[in-house]
Each structure stands twice: as structure tokens, then as C-alpha cells.
Design a protein around this motif. Structure first.
Motif, PDB file in Angstrom:
ATOM      1  N   MET A 176       0.838  -1.175   0.000  1.00  0.00           N
ATOM      2  CA  MET A 176       0.000   0.000   0.000  1.00  0.00           C
ATOM      3  C   MET A 176       0.878   1.233   0.000  1.00  0.00           C
ATOM      4  N   THR A 177       0.875   1.963  -1.098  1.00  0.00           N
ATOM      5  CA  THR A 177       1.773   3.106  -1.174  1.00  0.00           C
ATOM      6  C   THR A 177       1.094   4.376  -1.654  1.00  0.00           C
ATOM      7  N   GLU A 178      -0.129   4.330  -2.073  1.00  0.00           N
ATOM      8  CA  GLU A 178      -0.784   5.496  -2.636  1.00  0.00           C
ATOM      9  C   GLU A 178      -1.167   6.512  -1.562  1.00  0.00           C
ATOM     10  N   LEU A 179      -1.124   7.795  -1.927  1.00  0.00           N
ATOM     11  CA  LEU A 179      -1.602   8.895  -1.102  1.00  0.00           C
ATOM     12  C   LEU A 179      -2.518   9.735  -1.972  1.00  0.00           C
ATOM     13  N   TRP A 180      -3.732   9.948  -1.528  1.00  0.00           N
ATOM     14  CA  TRP A 180      -4.705  10.736  -2.282  1.00  0.00           C
ATOM     15  C   TRP A 180      -5.096  11.962  -1.483  1.00  0.00           C
ATOM     16  N   ASN A 181      -5.257  13.094  -2.176  1.00  0.00           N
ATOM     17  CA  ASN A 181      -5.706  14.343  -1.576  1.00  0.00           C
ATOM     18  C   ASN A 181      -6.861  14.886  -2.395  1.00  0.00           C
ATOM     19  N   TRP A 182      -7.993  15.103  -1.739  1.00  0.00           N
ATOM     20  CA  TRP A 182      -9.184  15.591  -2.422  1.00  0.00           C
ATOM     21  C   TRP A 182      -9.813  16.714  -1.634  1.00  0.00           C
ATOM     22  N   ARG A 183     -10.772  17.368  -2.285  1.00  0.00           N
ATOM     23  CA  ARG A 183     -11.634  18.355  -1.645  1.00  0.00           C
ATOM     24  C   ARG A 183     -13.076  17.985  -1.986  1.00  0.00           C
ATOM     25  N   ILE A 184     -13.966  18.273  -1.050  1.00  0.00           N
ATOM     26  CA  ILE A 184     -15.384  17.972  -1.258  1.00  0.00           C
ATOM     27  C   ILE A 184     -16.182  19.235  -0.979  1.00  0.00           C
ATOM     28  N   ASP A 185     -17.235  19.442  -1.739  1.00  0.00           N
ATOM     29  CA  ASP A 185     -18.097  20.606  -1.572  1.00  0.00           C
ATOM     30  C   ASP A 185     -19.061  20.397  -0.403  1.00  0.00           C
ATOM     31  N   ARG A 186     -18.811  21.069   0.700  1.00  0.00           N
ATOM     32  CA  ARG A 186     -19.704  21.126   1.862  1.00  0.00           C
ATOM     33  C   ARG A 186     -20.151  19.766   2.393  1.00  0.00           C
ATOM     34  N   ALA A 187     -19.243  18.888   2.632  1.00  0.00           N
ATOM     35  CA  ALA A 187     -19.582  17.593   3.241  1.00  0.00           C
ATOM     36  C   ALA A 187     -19.158  17.616   4.699  1.00  0.00           C
ATOM     37  N   GLU A 188     -19.984  17.066   5.554  1.00  0.00           N
ATOM     38  CA  GLU A 188     -19.620  16.938   6.963  1.00  0.00           C
ATOM     39  C   GLU A 188     -18.574  15.821   7.082  1.00  0.00           C
ATOM     40  N   PRO A 189     -17.477  16.089   7.772  1.00  0.00           N
ATOM     41  CA  PRO A 189     -16.437  15.058   7.888  1.00  0.00           C
ATOM     42  C   PRO A 189     -16.952  13.709   8.401  1.00  0.00           C
ATOM     43  N   VAL A 190     -17.919  13.698   9.316  1.00  0.00           N
ATOM     44  CA  VAL A 190     -18.411  12.417   9.843  1.00  0.00           C
ATOM     45  C   VAL A 190     -19.124  11.592   8.782  1.00  0.00           C
ATOM     46  N   THR A 191     -19.594  12.210   7.709  1.00  0.00           N
ATOM     47  CA  THR A 191     -20.244  11.456   6.635  1.00  0.00           C
ATOM     48  C   THR A 191     -19.237  10.900   5.632  1.00  0.00           C
ATOM     49  N   VAL A 192     -18.033  11.488   5.611  1.00  0.00           N
ATOM     50  CA  VAL A 192     -17.033  11.090   4.622  1.00  0.00           C
ATOM     51  C   VAL A 192     -16.453   9.717   4.928  1.00  0.00           C
ATOM     52  N   TYR A 193     -16.167   9.433   6.196  1.00  0.00           N
ATOM     53  CA  TYR A 193     -15.518   8.164   6.555  1.00  0.00           C
ATOM     54  C   TYR A 193     -16.332   6.933   6.112  1.00  0.00           C
ATOM     55  N   PRO A 194     -17.617   6.835   6.458  1.00  0.00           N
ATOM     56  CA  PRO A 194     -18.353   5.643   6.018  1.00  0.00           C
ATOM     57  C   PRO A 194     -18.555   5.586   4.501  1.00  0.00           C
ATOM     58  N   ALA A 195     -18.737   6.742   3.874  1.00  0.00           N
ATOM     59  CA  ALA A 195     -18.893   6.749   2.414  1.00  0.00           C
ATOM     60  C   ALA A 195     -17.599   6.306   1.736  1.00  0.00           C
ATOM     61  N   LEU A 196     -16.473   6.749   2.260  1.00  0.00           N
ATOM     62  CA  LEU A 196     -15.188   6.343   1.690  1.00  0.00           C
ATOM     63  C   LEU A 196     -14.942   4.858   1.901  1.00  0.00           C
ATOM     64  N   ALA A 197     -15.323   4.344   3.057  1.00  0.00           N
ATOM     65  CA  ALA A 197     -15.185   2.906   3.310  1.00  0.00           C
ATOM     66  C   ALA A 197     -15.996   2.106   2.297  1.00  0.00           C
ATOM     67  N   GLU A 198     -17.202   2.580   1.998  1.00  0.00           N
ATOM     68  CA  GLU A 198     -18.039   1.885   1.007  1.00  0.00           C
ATOM     69  C   GLU A 198     -17.426   1.999  -0.389  1.00  0.00           C
ATOM     70  N   ALA A 199     -16.930   3.180  -0.739  1.00  0.00           N
ATOM     71  CA  ALA A 199     -16.343   3.377  -2.066  1.00  0.00           C
ATOM     72  C   ALA A 199     -15.085   2.532  -2.267  1.00  0.00           C
ATOM     73  N   LEU A 200     -14.294   2.376  -1.207  1.00  0.00           N
ATOM     74  CA  LEU A 200     -13.058   1.600  -1.287  1.00  0.00           C
ATOM     75  C   LEU A 200     -13.256   0.114  -1.041  1.00  0.00           C
ATOM     76  N   GLY A 201     -14.345  -0.239  -0.360  1.00  0.00           N
ATOM     77  CA  GLY A 201     -14.531  -1.628   0.034  1.00  0.00           C
ATOM     78  C   GLY A 201     -13.505  -2.042   1.072  1.00  0.00           C
ATOM     79  N   ARG A 202     -13.100  -1.100   1.909  1.00  0.00           N
ATOM     80  CA  ARG A 202     -12.074  -1.319   2.934  1.00  0.00           C
ATOM     81  C   ARG A 202     -12.477  -0.618   4.227  1.00  0.00           C
ATOM     82  N   VAL A 203     -11.857  -1.028   5.306  1.00  0.00           N
ATOM     83  CA  VAL A 203     -12.008  -0.314   6.566  1.00  0.00           C
ATOM     84  C   VAL A 203     -11.270   1.012   6.430  1.00  0.00           C
ATOM     85  N   VAL A 204     -11.908   2.103   6.859  1.00  0.00           N
ATOM     86  CA  VAL A 204     -11.278   3.416   6.843  1.00  0.00           C
ATOM     87  C   VAL A 204     -11.165   3.896   8.280  1.00  0.00           C
TER      88      VAL A 204
END
Length: 159
Positions: free
Chosen positions: A1-29
Motif C-alpha cells: 500500500m503506497t498510494e496517497l490521495w488528496n481531495w476536496r469535497i463541496d460542503r460535506a460533513e467530515p463524519v459522513t465522509v468516513y463511512p462513504a469512503l469505506a463503502e467506495a473503497l470496500g475497505r475499513v477506513v
């Protein structure tokens, strides 16, 4: 595992990002603030999400993303799951030019005014990257990009 990603999101609450990212990645975040390296699940991705001022003020850093994952496909899934536009840097090395990934699954180049503040970069004054604008015509970094001015691309096909 070597990748590093940096993004910006339009007006998203940080607490909503973690579970959505876990679903998008299919991994524990795991949030960076609570990630204990000695107790991380084997395939966990560590993520830091915070709020900054300006447009697209929700900032996301993902550490240890598997090389097998495609960034564009993942950010397209995240945009869809959050129903929010997302930004990532493009290939021009122009600090104000980004790729806008919409919830509908399209990618298009956009420009922002960038102002350095004590809290980091502040993005404002969004405009499309288009040949109708003088800064994108003629000799410019925009024309040499994989993401040409006026282009609208399907995110999953571009992954």
C-alpha cells in the motif's frame, strides 16, 4: 500500500465522509486521529478529513491506499455516495486548475482563484476550463492536459 490521495469535497460533513469512503473503497477506513499502527486491521486505509475555509472546504487525505484501486473510480463513487461535487488536482501542475467530479459520474476541468491563508489554500471564483476564456486559449497548460478545455468525461471510463 503506497498510494496517497488528496481531495476536496463541496460542503460535506467530515463524519459522513468516513463511512462513504469505506463503502467506495470496500475497505475499513480509520480516522488518522485514532489510528493506532499496532492495532490497524490488515487492509485498513487511514484517512484525515477536516474543514477549511472557502469553496470545497472539506479536505480529505487518504494514506496507504492499495495500488490496485483507481483514484478516479473511487472519487466518482464517493461523489455519488455523498451526492456532492469533489475535486482533485489535475496533470497541469497549475495550482488553480482541478478536476471536478460530479455525483452523476462526470469529470471536467475547472479553475479557481487560489489564495494562501494561515489555514491553507482558499479556493474561490470557480470557472470552467474552456477555450472561450482567454487564459485557457493559445499557449497554456490547459491545452497540454489529458483533460482538455471544454471536456466532459465519464469518471469510471477514465479510471
Amino acid at each position: 500500500m503506497t498510494e496517497l490521495w488528496n481531495w476536496r469535497i463541496d460542503r460535506a460533513e467530515p463524519v459522513t465522509v468516513y463511512p462513504a469512503l469505506a463503502e467506495a473503497l470496500g475497505r475499513v477506513v480509520m480516522p488518522l486521529a485514532v489510528a493506532d499502527p499496532a492495532r490497524l486491521p490488515r487492509h485498513a486505509v487511514i484517512c484525515d478529513v477536516w474543514q477549511a475555509p472557502g469553496e470545497f472546504g472539506t479536505m480529505v487525505d487518504c494514506y496507504g491506499v492499495p495500488e490496485s484501486r483507481h483514484e478516479l473510480g473511487t472519487i466518482a463513487a464517493l461523489a455519488r455516495l455523498l451526492d456532492r461535487d469533489c475535486l482533485l488536482t489535475d496533470d497541469t501542475l497549475d495550482a488553480g486548475r482541478h478536476l471536478l467530479v460530479a455525483p452523476g459520474g462526470t469529470i471536467r476541468p475547472v479553475h479557481f482563484e487560489v489564495t494562501e491563508t494561515d489555514d491553507g489554500e482558499l479556493l474561490s471564483a470557480r470557472r470552467l476550463c474552456t477555450l472561450a476564456h482567454p487564459a485557457c486559449r493559445g499557449w497554456s497548460r490547459c491545452r497540454g492536459s489529458r483533460w482538455a478545455p471544454d471536456s466532459v468525461n465519464p469518471a469510471l471510463a477514465a479510471a
